[in-house]
Scaffold this active site. Structure first.
Site, PDB file in Angstrom:
ATOM      1  N   SER A 254       7.110 -55.396  29.601  1.00  0.00           N
ATOM      2  CA  SER A 254       6.729 -54.019  29.349  1.00  0.00           C
ATOM      3  C   SER A 254       5.334 -53.978  28.752  1.00  0.00           C
ATOM      4  CB  SER A 254       7.706 -53.361  28.370  1.00  0.00           C
ATOM      5  OG  SER A 254       7.443 -53.855  27.072  1.00  0.00           O
ATOM      6  N   LYS A 255       4.840 -52.750  28.610  1.00  0.00           N
ATOM      7  CA  LYS A 255       3.487 -52.598  28.090  1.00  0.00           C
ATOM      8  C   LYS A 255       3.353 -53.270  26.731  1.00  0.00           C
ATOM      9  CE  LYS A 255       2.614 -48.352  30.408  1.00  0.00           C
ATOM     10  NZ  LYS A 255       2.561 -46.930  30.364  1.00  0.00           N
ATOM     11  N   ARG A 256       4.428 -53.195  25.966  1.00  0.00           N
ATOM     12  CA  ARG A 256       4.349 -53.777  24.632  1.00  0.00           C
ATOM     13  C   ARG A 256       4.470 -55.300  24.652  1.00  0.00           C
ATOM     14  NH1 ARG A 256       8.724 -51.224  22.571  1.00  0.00           N
ATOM     15  NH2 ARG A 256       8.553 -49.635  24.160  1.00  0.00           N
TER      16      ARG A 256
END
Ligand code: GLU
Length: 469
Positions: free
Chosen positions: A250-252
């Site tokens: 994910s983006k994180r």
């Protein structure tokens, strides 16, 4: 897997962010499948989420596709330019009784769900506006009320939707599990599940590869295809990509845009090779060209279970392609990386000898640029490296060498011979002199062969860095 109709595949990203690695991978599979069968590959931009879609994201998607070399034969086709077509299909469906208007307000829907929850039931649209023989529908609100209807698909109430997924095998979902989904919003913008069907139909798409987060949407889509009398494509749902920690990428967690990998110094052919292998195999082959992939990719051997992103393996694949890459190309890429750091090298071709020397030990163009930057930026040797290598017995030899380097021909063989002469003169061995030179000139005790490294530098730079011994 042969198909009677010409193969047409597509990738349909939503421009609400950058092109994700997962989408890049399904784009690659769709592209390779079309190329394998001599078919066509379409790019469609699904921009119906008007609030979140941006031109910047569209540009990033186009740039990423171009960088990866996933050339499309048609498109980009923008859904928001096809509203009239969706409206026409909606009207046809309403006339045919496969769609209907629903005037439920958000408050009413909330109350409906609340009551269902209170009864311990699954929340779903209860079909209150769905026409049926003999059924009395609620009164249509007066125009003055401002309530605008949505249009819902009249999903079959019974039966099972079954398809043979190209990746996962047979999948069945009961129609009783799914309700009458909204296909047109009050503002006249279609929802994903409807627009995707009209488009896949109009664009003659024969094979849909996409992420398995869409598996739950597919029964609705199949039912809409059937309601329209449209031919069904084959579906292949690829599992998600897991991060190193085993959780969804994910983006994180980790960079997930394709362009980020370009910036991190990966080559597109390495990305393609790595992405292809992440969820697909051809025997034990780990390294293969784009052409081989096209030759081999027939939709079989797609993995059913999620693949894990492995940065070490990606780096290994990238290192392989860097070794193989043309040095002029690497020089241009390294010059771009250096320019980002404020180091302007012109012409970039002047970096070719450095690329030839350093590329074997680099897994990214960033690492290559790190090596090359040593030639341009001031180096700051670490105190412990100086103490360990630039020792008292070595200093006179370094001074002597510096003196001799001022008037030799500046090329590798003469530099090597001069070093040998100095070693003999001072009764030292190469493992004493070379690390001292490396630390002073390159700021690090390990480099490729030091005579070759020195020959890359302008003589003045070497003399300058040896000035303080
Ligand atoms: N716009 C959808 C997405 O980006 C496309 C899914 C599909 O390929 O049908 O997930």
């Amino acid at each position: 897997m042969t198909s009677p109709t010409p193969v047409r595949t597509r990738i349909a990203p939503s421009p609400t962010g950058f092109l994700h690695l997962g989408t890049a991978r399904t784009a690659l599979y769709s592209w390779a499948y079309a190329r394998h069968h001599g078919g066509r590959f379409v790019l469609r931009i699904e921009d119906t989420d008007v609030a979140r879609s941006t031109q910047d994201s569209v540009q990033q998607i186009l740039d990423s596709m171009r960088w990866l070399g996933l050339d499309c034969d048609e498109g980009p086709i923008y859904q928001m330019q096809r509203l009239a077509r969706y409206h026409a299909v909606v009207e046809q469906m309403i006339a045919a009784g496969t769609a209907y208007r629903c005037w439920c307000t958000p408050d009413e829907l909330d109350a409906m769900r609340e009551a269902q929850r209170a009864r311990g039931e699954k929340t779903r649209y209860d079909g209150r506006w769905r026409p049926a023989p003999g059924k009395v529908l609620p009164p249509v609100p007066a125009p003055a009320s401002g309530v605008k209807p949505v249009v819902r698909f009249a999903n079959p109430e019974r039966g099972t939707v079954t398809w043979d997924d190209l990746v996962k095998g047979p999948i069945s979902i009961s129609n009783e599990e799914i309700d009458d989904l909204i296909i047109l919003r009050p503002d006249g913008v279609p929802t994903y599940n409807f627009a995707v069907v009209v488009d896949d139909w109009d664009m003659g798409i024969t094979h849909v590869f996409r992420g398995d987060e869409h598996i739950n949407n597919t029964p609705w889509q199949i039912n809409i295809f059937r309601a329209l009398g449209a031919p069904l494509p084959q579906f292949g749902h690829c599992p998600i990509i897991l991060g190193e920690d085993g959780l969804k990428l994910s983006k994180r967690r980790g960079a997930v845009s394709v362009t980020a990998y370009e910036e991190m110094g990966y080559l597109p052919e390495a990305m393609l090779n790595y992405l292809a292998r992440l969820g697909w195999s051809h025997g034990d082959d780990e390294l293969f060209s784009r052409e081989q992939m096209v030759q081999w990719f027939d939709g079989s051997h797609l993995a059913k279970s999620p693949a894990q992103w492995d940065p070490a393996k990606l780096a290994w694949v990238n290192a392989h392609y860097i070794k193989q890459a043309d040095d002029g190309r690497l020089a241009a890429l390294a010059a771009q990386q250096l320019a980002r750091r404020g180091v302007i090298v012109e012409p970039a071709d002047s970096l070719v000898p450095a690329c030839t020397l350093y590329k074997d030990r680099c897994s990214t163009v960033v690492e290559l640029a790190d090596w090359i930057e040593i030639m341009f930026a001031d180096v700051q040797p670490r105190a412990e490296d100086l103490a360990a290598h630039v020792t008292e017995p070595v200093r006179p030899a370094l001074q002597d060498l510096r003196e001799r380097l001022t008037h030799i021909d500046w090329e590798r063989t003469t530099i090597a011979q001069t070093m040998k002469d100095v070693l003999a003169q001072h009764q030292l061995k190469m493992p004493q002199l070379a690390p001292a030179l490396r630390v002073l000139v390159c700021g690090r005790p390990q480099t490729p062969s030091i005579d070759a490294v020195l020959a890359l530098f302008p003589r003045a730079t070497v003399l300058h860095r040896l000035r303080a011994v």
